[in-house]
Motif scaffolding. Structure first.
Motif, PDB file in Angstrom:
ATOM      1  N   LEU A 150      -8.305 -58.652 -59.986  1.00 30.28           N
ATOM      2  CA  LEU A 150      -8.942 -59.444 -59.457  1.00 30.28           C
ATOM      3  C   LEU A 150     -10.595 -59.140 -59.959  1.00 30.28           C
ATOM      4  CD1 LEU A 150      -7.673 -60.575 -55.933  1.00 30.28           C
ATOM      5  CD2 LEU A 150      -7.523 -61.832 -58.216  1.00 30.28           C
ATOM      6  N   ALA A 151     -10.836 -58.013 -59.365  1.00 33.53           N
ATOM      7  CA  ALA A 151     -12.240 -57.558 -59.982  1.00 33.53           C
ATOM      8  C   ALA A 151     -12.607 -57.514 -61.457  1.00 33.53           C
ATOM      9  CB  ALA A 151     -12.444 -56.020 -59.293  1.00 33.53           C
ATOM     10  N   PHE A 152     -11.557 -57.276 -62.206  1.00 30.03           N
ATOM     11  CA  PHE A 152     -11.838 -57.372 -63.582  1.00 30.03           C
ATOM     12  C   PHE A 152     -12.021 -58.744 -64.092  1.00 30.03           C
ATOM     13  CE2 PHE A 152      -9.937 -58.225 -67.605  1.00 30.03           C
ATOM     14  CZ  PHE A 152     -10.536 -57.419 -68.674  1.00 30.03           C
ATOM     15  N   GLU A 153     -11.243 -59.587 -63.487  1.00 30.78           N
ATOM     16  CA  GLU A 153     -11.307 -61.182 -63.777  1.00 30.78           C
ATOM     17  C   GLU A 153     -12.684 -61.843 -63.416  1.00 30.78           C
ATOM     18  OE1 GLU A 153      -8.081 -63.317 -62.314  1.00 30.78           O
ATOM     19  OE2 GLU A 153      -6.876 -61.791 -62.701  1.00 30.78           O
ATOM     20  N   GLN A 154     -13.034 -61.297 -62.063  1.00 30.65           N
ATOM     21  CA  GLN A 154     -14.139 -62.041 -61.630  1.00 30.65           C
ATOM     22  C   GLN A 154     -15.567 -61.486 -62.227  1.00 30.65           C
ATOM     23  OE1 GLN A 154     -13.742 -61.533 -57.316  1.00 30.65           O
ATOM     24  NE2 GLN A 154     -12.288 -62.871 -57.265  1.00 30.65           N
ATOM     25  N   ASN A 155     -15.508 -59.832 -62.480  1.00 28.12           N
ATOM     26  CA  ASN A 155     -16.659 -59.587 -62.785  1.00 28.12           C
ATOM     27  C   ASN A 155     -16.824 -59.308 -64.552  1.00 28.12           C
ATOM     28  OD1 ASN A 155     -17.091 -59.096 -60.148  1.00 28.12           O
ATOM     29  ND2 ASN A 155     -16.183 -57.321 -59.808  1.00 28.12           N
ATOM     30  N   GLN A 156     -15.755 -59.198 -65.066  1.00 24.14           N
ATOM     31  CA  GLN A 156     -15.885 -59.031 -66.578  1.00 24.14           C
ATOM     32  C   GLN A 156     -15.259 -60.310 -67.516  1.00 24.14           C
ATOM     33  OE1 GLN A 156     -14.966 -54.718 -67.648  1.00 24.14           O
ATOM     34  NE2 GLN A 156     -14.509 -54.445 -65.520  1.00 24.14           N
ATOM     35  N   MET A 157     -14.033 -60.538 -67.262  1.00 20.61           N
ATOM     36  CA  MET A 157     -13.430 -61.605 -68.073  1.00 20.61           C
ATOM     37  C   MET A 157     -13.906 -62.636 -68.059  1.00 20.61           C
ATOM     38  SD  MET A 157     -11.416 -61.904 -70.826  1.00 20.61           S
ATOM     39  CE  MET A 157     -10.230 -60.589 -70.983  1.00 20.61           C
ATOM     40  N   ASN A 158     -14.025 -63.363 -66.778  1.00 17.74           N
ATOM     41  CA  ASN A 158     -14.422 -64.653 -66.107  1.00 17.74           C
ATOM     42  C   ASN A 158     -15.793 -65.168 -66.745  1.00 17.74           C
ATOM     43  OD1 ASN A 158     -11.977 -65.674 -65.323  1.00 17.74           O
ATOM     44  ND2 ASN A 158     -12.336 -65.359 -63.324  1.00 17.74           N
ATOM     45  N   PRO A 159     -16.584 -63.916 -66.620  1.00 11.32           N
ATOM     46  CA  PRO A 159     -18.051 -64.064 -67.079  1.00 11.32           C
ATOM     47  C   PRO A 159     -18.191 -64.186 -68.539  1.00 11.32           C
ATOM     48  CG  PRO A 159     -18.099 -62.588 -65.243  1.00 11.32           C
ATOM     49  CD  PRO A 159     -16.702 -62.910 -65.815  1.00 11.32           C
ATOM     50  N   TYR A 160     -17.504 -63.435 -69.208  1.00 11.40           N
ATOM     51  CA  TYR A 160     -17.293 -63.476 -70.810  1.00 11.40           C
ATOM     52  C   TYR A 160     -16.908 -64.971 -71.375  1.00 11.40           C
ATOM     53  CZ  TYR A 160     -16.950 -62.270 -75.570  1.00 11.40           C
ATOM     54  OH  TYR A 160     -16.942 -62.456 -76.963  1.00 11.40           O
ATOM     55  N   LEU A 161     -15.816 -65.224 -70.547  1.00 15.77           N
ATOM     56  CA  LEU A 161     -15.378 -66.647 -71.066  1.00 15.77           C
ATOM     57  C   LEU A 161     -16.116 -67.837 -70.742  1.00 15.77           C
ATOM     58  CD1 LEU A 161     -11.486 -66.258 -70.303  1.00 15.77           C
ATOM     59  CD2 LEU A 161     -12.562 -66.016 -72.544  1.00 15.77           C
ATOM     60  N   THR A 162     -16.895 -67.574 -69.584  1.00 22.15           N
ATOM     61  CA  THR A 162     -17.786 -68.664 -69.238  1.00 22.15           C
ATOM     62  C   THR A 162     -18.907 -68.876 -70.392  1.00 22.15           C
ATOM     63  OG1 THR A 162     -17.242 -68.303 -66.816  1.00 22.15           O
ATOM     64  CG2 THR A 162     -19.500 -69.553 -67.380  1.00 22.15           C
ATOM     65  N   LYS A 163     -19.259 -67.643 -70.750  1.00 26.72           N
ATOM     66  CA  LYS A 163     -20.296 -67.780 -71.728  1.00 26.72           C
ATOM     67  C   LYS A 163     -20.055 -68.554 -73.147  1.00 26.72           C
ATOM     68  CE  LYS A 163     -21.161 -63.786 -72.358  1.00 26.72           C
ATOM     69  NZ  LYS A 163     -21.860 -62.177 -72.700  1.00 26.72           N
ATOM     70  N   HIS A 164     -18.645 -68.608 -73.387  1.00 26.66           N
ATOM     71  CA  HIS A 164     -17.986 -69.426 -74.396  1.00 26.66           C
ATOM     72  C   HIS A 164     -17.293 -70.477 -74.100  1.00 26.66           C
ATOM     73  CE1 HIS A 164     -19.538 -65.966 -76.935  1.00 26.66           C
ATOM     74  NE2 HIS A 164     -18.952 -65.035 -75.925  1.00 26.66           N
ATOM     75  N   SER A 165     -17.781 -71.071 -72.908  1.00 27.57           N
ATOM     76  CA  SER A 165     -16.771 -72.278 -72.570  1.00 27.57           C
ATOM     77  C   SER A 165     -16.784 -73.359 -73.519  1.00 27.57           C
ATOM     78  CB  SER A 165     -17.392 -72.471 -71.177  1.00 27.57           C
ATOM     79  OG  SER A 165     -18.820 -73.098 -71.096  1.00 27.57           O
TER      80      SER A 165
END
Length: 220
Positions: A150-165
Protein backbone atom coordinates in the motif's frame (compact mmCIF):
# COMPACT_ATOMS: atom_id res chain seq x y z
CA UNK A 1 -13.83 -36.84 82.33
CA UNK A 2 -14.67 -39.85 80.28
CA UNK A 3 -17.87 -38.27 79.05
CA UNK A 4 -16.03 -35.12 78.15
CA UNK A 5 -13.45 -37.08 76.12
CA UNK A 6 -16.22 -38.79 74.16
CA UNK A 7 -17.86 -35.44 73.46
CA UNK A 8 -14.57 -33.94 72.33
CA UNK A 9 -13.94 -36.92 70.02
CA UNK A 10 -17.39 -36.61 68.52
CA UNK A 11 -16.86 -32.92 67.89
CA UNK A 12 -13.50 -33.60 66.31
CA UNK A 13 -15.06 -36.28 64.10
CA UNK A 14 -17.76 -33.87 63.00
CA UNK A 15 -15.14 -31.24 62.15
CA UNK A 16 -13.21 -33.79 60.11
CA UNK A 17 -16.38 -34.85 58.27
CA UNK A 18 -17.23 -31.23 57.51
CA UNK A 19 -13.70 -30.58 56.22
CA UNK A 20 -13.82 -33.68 54.05
CA UNK A 21 -17.26 -32.67 52.74
CA UNK A 22 -16.06 -29.17 51.88
CA UNK A 23 -12.96 -30.58 50.19
CA UNK A 24 -15.04 -32.98 48.10
CA UNK A 25 -17.49 -30.24 47.16
CA UNK A 26 -14.61 -27.89 46.29
CA UNK A 27 -12.95 -30.62 44.26
CA UNK A 28 -16.16 -31.42 42.40
CA UNK A 29 -16.67 -27.72 41.71
CA UNK A 30 -13.14 -27.40 40.34
CA UNK A 31 -13.61 -30.56 38.27
CA UNK A 32 -16.87 -29.18 36.88
CA UNK A 33 -15.26 -25.85 36.03
CA UNK A 34 -12.36 -27.62 34.39
CA UNK A 35 -14.72 -29.77 32.32
CA UNK A 36 -16.56 -26.62 31.32
CA UNK A 37 -13.28 -25.01 30.23
CA UNK A 38 -12.31 -28.12 28.27
CA UNK A 39 -15.62 -28.05 26.39
CA UNK A 40 -15.16 -24.32 25.77
CA UNK A 41 -11.62 -25.00 24.50
CA UNK A 42 -12.98 -27.62 22.10
CA UNK A 43 -15.49 -25.11 20.73
CA UNK A 44 -12.76 -22.55 20.18
CA UNK A 45 -10.67 -25.17 18.39
CA UNK A 46 -13.60 -26.06 16.10
CA UNK A 47 -14.09 -22.38 15.29
CA UNK A 48 -10.36 -22.00 14.63
CA UNK A 49 -10.44 -24.97 12.24
CA UNK A 50 -13.28 -23.35 10.28
CA UNK A 51 -11.37 -20.05 10.19
CA UNK A 52 -8.23 -21.77 8.90
CA UNK A 53 -10.13 -23.71 6.24
CA UNK A 54 -11.61 -20.46 4.95
CA UNK A 55 -8.17 -18.84 5.02
CA UNK A 56 -6.71 -21.84 3.19
CA UNK A 57 -9.19 -21.53 0.31
CA UNK A 58 -8.58 -17.77 0.15
CA UNK A 59 -4.80 -18.15 0.05
CA UNK A 60 -5.00 -20.75 -2.74
CA UNK A 61 -6.96 -18.22 -4.79
CA UNK A 62 -4.70 -15.31 -3.83
CA UNK A 63 -1.52 -17.23 -4.64
CA UNK A 64 -2.78 -18.03 -8.14
CA UNK A 65 -3.61 -14.36 -8.69
CA UNK A 66 -0.24 -13.14 -7.41
CA UNK A 67 1.57 -15.65 -9.63
CA UNK A 68 -0.37 -14.39 -12.64
CA UNK A 69 0.33 -10.80 -11.62
CA UNK A 70 4.07 -11.47 -11.38
CA UNK A 71 4.02 -13.10 -14.81
CA UNK A 72 2.26 -10.06 -16.28
CA UNK A 73 4.69 -7.62 -14.69
CA UNK A 74 7.70 -9.59 -15.91
CA UNK A 75 6.25 -9.74 -19.43
CA UNK A 76 5.69 -5.98 -19.29
CA UNK A 77 9.26 -5.42 -18.09
CA UNK A 78 10.57 -7.64 -20.90
CA UNK A 79 8.53 -5.68 -23.43
CA UNK A 80 10.03 -2.45 -22.09
CA UNK A 81 13.57 -3.86 -22.33
CA UNK A 82 12.95 -4.92 -25.92
CA UNK A 83 11.37 -1.51 -26.61
CA UNK A 84 8.40 -3.31 -28.17
CA UNK A 85 5.86 -0.60 -27.42
CA UNK A 86 2.82 -1.82 -29.31
CA UNK A 87 -0.12 0.33 -28.34
CA UNK A 88 -2.56 -2.48 -27.62
CA UNK A 89 -0.01 -4.35 -25.48
CA UNK A 90 0.98 -1.29 -23.47
CA UNK A 91 -2.65 -0.42 -22.74
CA UNK A 92 -3.40 -3.99 -21.63
CA UNK A 93 -0.37 -4.25 -19.32
CA UNK A 94 -0.87 -0.84 -17.77
CA UNK A 95 -4.48 -1.78 -17.06
CA UNK A 96 -3.63 -5.13 -15.50
CA UNK A 97 -0.31 -5.10 -13.71
CA UNK A 98 -1.72 -3.14 -10.76
CA UNK A 99 -4.23 -5.86 -9.85
CA UNK A 100 -4.31 -6.04 -6.07
CA UNK A 101 -4.34 -9.41 -4.32
CA UNK A 102 -4.46 -9.10 -0.54
CA UNK A 103 -5.66 -11.30 2.27
CA UNK A 104 -5.37 -10.94 6.03
CA UNK A 105 -5.52 -13.97 8.29
CA UNK A 106 -8.72 -14.28 10.34
CA UNK A 107 -7.18 -14.24 13.83
CA UNK A 108 -10.33 -13.31 15.78
CA UNK A 109 -10.62 -16.64 17.62
CA UNK A 110 -6.97 -16.60 18.64
CA UNK A 111 -7.15 -12.97 19.77
CA UNK A 112 -10.22 -13.69 21.92
CA UNK A 113 -8.37 -16.49 23.70
CA UNK A 114 -5.17 -14.50 24.02
CA UNK A 115 -6.72 -11.27 25.27
CA UNK A 116 -8.84 -13.19 27.79
CA UNK A 117 -5.84 -15.15 29.08
CA UNK A 118 -7.62 -18.35 28.07
CA UNK A 119 -5.11 -20.00 25.75
CA UNK A 120 -4.43 -22.62 28.41
CA UNK A 121 -7.93 -24.06 27.99
CA UNK A 122 -6.30 -25.78 25.00
CA UNK A 123 -4.59 -28.37 27.14
CA UNK A 124 -1.95 -29.59 24.66
CA UNK A 125 1.12 -27.41 25.29
CA UNK A 126 2.78 -28.22 21.95
CA UNK A 127 -0.42 -27.43 20.06
CA UNK A 128 -0.76 -24.13 21.94
CA UNK A 129 2.80 -23.27 20.92
CA UNK A 130 2.06 -24.08 17.26
CA UNK A 131 -1.11 -21.96 17.34
CA UNK A 132 0.67 -19.01 18.94
CA UNK A 133 3.57 -19.22 16.49
CA UNK A 134 1.29 -19.33 13.49
CA UNK A 135 -0.89 -16.39 14.48
CA UNK A 136 1.93 -14.23 15.83
CA UNK A 137 4.35 -14.76 12.93
CA UNK A 138 2.08 -15.22 9.90
CA UNK A 139 -0.38 -12.50 10.91
CA UNK A 140 2.52 -10.10 11.39
CA UNK A 141 4.06 -11.01 8.03
CA UNK A 142 0.84 -10.67 6.05
CA UNK A 143 0.12 -7.34 7.75
CA UNK A 144 3.60 -6.00 6.97
CA UNK A 145 3.65 -7.06 3.31
CA UNK A 146 0.23 -5.45 2.83
CA UNK A 147 1.47 -2.21 4.41
CA UNK A 148 4.54 -2.25 2.16
CA UNK A 149 2.43 -2.76 -0.95
CA UNK A 150 0.00 0.00 0.00
CA UNK A 151 2.84 2.39 0.82
CA UNK A 152 4.45 1.70 -2.57
CA UNK A 153 1.18 2.28 -4.40
CA UNK A 154 0.28 5.46 -2.55
CA UNK A 155 3.72 7.05 -2.37
CA UNK A 156 5.38 5.97 -5.61
CA UNK A 157 3.33 4.21 -8.28
CA UNK A 158 0.07 6.14 -8.02
CA UNK A 159 1.76 9.58 -8.04
CA UNK A 160 3.77 8.55 -11.11
CA UNK A 161 0.69 7.31 -12.99
CA UNK A 162 -1.25 10.42 -11.96
CA UNK A 163 1.37 12.55 -13.70
CA UNK A 164 0.59 10.61 -16.87
CA UNK A 165 -3.17 10.34 -16.45
CA UNK A 166 -3.70 11.67 -20.00
CA UNK A 167 -2.65 8.24 -21.19
CA UNK A 168 -5.78 6.68 -19.70
CA UNK A 169 -8.28 9.22 -21.05
CA UNK A 170 -6.83 10.47 -24.32
CA UNK A 171 -8.21 9.23 -27.65
CA UNK A 172 -4.65 9.26 -28.95
CA UNK A 173 -2.64 8.28 -25.85
CA UNK A 174 1.07 8.89 -25.60
CA UNK A 175 2.72 5.80 -24.13
CA UNK A 176 6.12 7.46 -23.93
CA UNK A 177 6.15 7.31 -20.13
CA UNK A 178 6.63 3.54 -20.19
CA UNK A 179 10.01 4.14 -21.84
CA UNK A 180 11.26 6.04 -18.80
CA UNK A 181 13.83 4.36 -16.59
CA UNK A 182 11.90 5.66 -13.58
CA UNK A 183 8.80 3.74 -14.62
CA UNK A 184 10.75 0.59 -15.40
CA UNK A 185 12.40 0.79 -11.97
CA UNK A 186 8.95 1.10 -10.42
CA UNK A 187 7.91 -2.03 -12.27
CA UNK A 188 10.92 -3.84 -10.84
CA UNK A 189 10.06 -2.73 -7.33
CA UNK A 190 6.45 -3.81 -7.84
CA UNK A 191 7.63 -7.22 -9.05
CA UNK A 192 9.88 -7.61 -5.98
CA UNK A 193 7.01 -6.76 -3.63
CA UNK A 194 4.78 -9.28 -5.37
CA UNK A 195 7.43 -11.98 -5.05
CA UNK A 196 7.76 -11.20 -1.35
CA UNK A 197 4.00 -11.44 -0.96
CA UNK A 198 3.94 -14.73 -2.87
CA UNK A 199 6.58 -16.24 -0.60
CA UNK A 200 4.70 -15.19 2.55
CA UNK A 201 1.36 -16.45 1.19
CA UNK A 202 2.84 -19.81 0.18
CA UNK A 203 4.52 -20.30 3.58
CA UNK A 204 1.32 -19.29 5.35
CA UNK A 205 -0.70 -21.80 3.33
CA UNK A 206 1.79 -24.57 4.18
CA UNK A 207 1.49 -23.75 7.88
CA UNK A 208 -2.31 -23.75 7.67
CA UNK A 209 -2.29 -27.16 6.02
CA UNK A 210 0.01 -28.47 8.77
CA UNK A 211 -1.98 -26.92 11.63
CA UNK A 212 -5.48 -28.05 10.68
CA UNK A 213 -4.78 -31.83 11.12
CA UNK A 214 -3.21 -31.14 14.54
CA UNK A 215 -6.31 -29.26 15.65
CA UNK A 216 -8.59 -31.99 14.33
CA UNK A 217 -6.53 -34.67 16.11
CA UNK A 218 -6.85 -32.69 19.35
CA UNK A 219 -10.64 -33.01 19.19
CA UNK A 220 -10.61 -36.78 18.71
Amino acid sequence: MKGRRVTFGAILLEIIIVIIGISIAFGLSNWGERRKEVRMGDEFVRTMINDLKSDSAAFVYQIANVQENISNVESFMDMCRRKDFREDSVRWYVGNFMNKNNWLINSNTYEILKSGGKLDIITDFELRSDISFFYRIRTYQTDVILEQNLAFEQNQMNPYLTKHSDYFISDIPDNGFVRDIEFQNLLGRWRDLKEGKLSIYENTLEDIKALIPKLEAYLE
